[in-house]
Enzyme design. Sequence first.
Site, PDB file in Angstrom:
ATOM      1  N   ASP A  87       0.865  -1.175   0.000  1.00  0.00           N
ATOM      2  CA  ASP A  87       0.000   0.000   0.000  1.00  0.00           C
ATOM      3  C   ASP A  87       0.908   1.234   0.000  1.00  0.00           C
ATOM      4  O   ASP A  87       2.120   1.124   0.243  1.00  0.00           O
ATOM      5  CB  ASP A  87      -0.905  -0.041   1.245  1.00  0.00           C
ATOM      6  CG  ASP A  87      -1.855   1.143   1.318  1.00  0.00           C
ATOM      7  OD1 ASP A  87      -2.260   1.652   0.258  1.00  0.00           O
ATOM      8  OD2 ASP A  87      -2.194   1.554   2.437  1.00  0.00           O
ATOM      9  N   ASP A 105      -0.142   5.129   1.142  1.00  0.00           N
ATOM     10  CA  ASP A 105      -0.361   6.020   2.284  1.00  0.00           C
ATOM     11  C   ASP A 105      -0.369   5.233   3.590  1.00  0.00           C
ATOM     12  O   ASP A 105      -1.102   4.256   3.741  1.00  0.00           O
ATOM     13  CB  ASP A 105      -1.694   6.762   2.130  1.00  0.00           C
ATOM     14  CG  ASP A 105      -1.681   7.741   0.969  1.00  0.00           C
ATOM     15  OD1 ASP A 105      -1.222   8.873   1.153  1.00  0.00           O
ATOM     16  OD2 ASP A 105      -2.117   7.353  -0.133  1.00  0.00           O
TER      17      ASP A 105
END
Length: 376
Positions: A122, A124
């Site tokens: 991922d 953020d």
Amino acid sequence: MVSFFEDSGKNIAGQNVMITDAKSVLNMSITVTVSAQNPLASPGHNISIKTMKLLRNHEISAGARVNAWVDSMRASSPTRTKSTSSVTDDQVTWNLHHPSALQMFEQIIDASKGKQIVMFLDYDGTLSPIVEDPDRAFMSKKMRKTVRKLAKCFPTAIVSGRCRDKVYKFVKLAELYYAGSHGLDIKGPEKRSKSKNDGESVLFQPASEFLPMIDEVYKQLVDTTKSIPGVKVENNKFCLSVHFRCVDEKKWIELAQQVRSALKEYPKLRLTQGRKVLEIRPTIKWDKGKALEFLLESLGFANCTDVFPVYIGDDRTDEDAFKILRDRGQGFGILVSKFPKETSASYSLQEPDEVMDFLRRLVEWKQLSLQAQSRM
């Protein structure tokens, strides 16, 4: 609805009239019997007690739905504090079930021996810290250098809710796979050949037909949320993100109501909850877990038993990928979180700095393994 009765009362005496309010949040039809003895009677007197109760129950249900969203927003953005002893007990119990991936590194490596590691990350909260302004969620130079080395050792993909192009501008590494908009926009590594046929190629965009609809909702939300300070609506091409990190908690109910109102005319869009963000996506059966499976298939590992996928993420939307790995019985998920959360991940890391340390150790292990093989 009142004006309809007042204008039409003389013409509908003694009939059962079906009235549908297309703009109603409840989006339902009600049948109203108008008294033949008093066709001009007040509309409120002609609605049966049963119907009024039905209306009231739907209103309560609608309000409960908004309240449920707000409760979910609070759950992903904890503001209430617990006693120190309670937090400590929860943390200890949680860590027993989701130990640190750094502390368990040797066991992880043992489980991966003889298998091809494939990395899914991922962005953020995983490669970059969570910041108030999502447009300034830059990854550090050290993290970029680490991810570049990682991609030289293992096939590596970034799987994000962000627009694919925006994630690429943050990461700036052409050798990676990118799955933007929660996997709705996927492309492979850029090819370095000078051949005209070796340009950038999109692997998969299953929601292209939703683009006009998403643009419409985006414009509507930008306009309607202006009254709430701190809201940021982000157009991620195949999905929308309504960030409320900088919004006063007292305004969350109003924000949830505005988002709900905007979506009532778009049943093909659905709302999901992220980390201080409301996500609006197409209703098609596609998520980060599906994106993970698609990428494994693209890499030639669809039905392989010698592949070891590792997915690292911090958000609720990453749970779809964690669950896929758990169901497959291959590889594992790592949740990035400082606090105990319900998760399908097997291990945990507390922050992006620990993610970087874990990735560095993977790179070092791989490099040492290659050196050992070259000596044989």
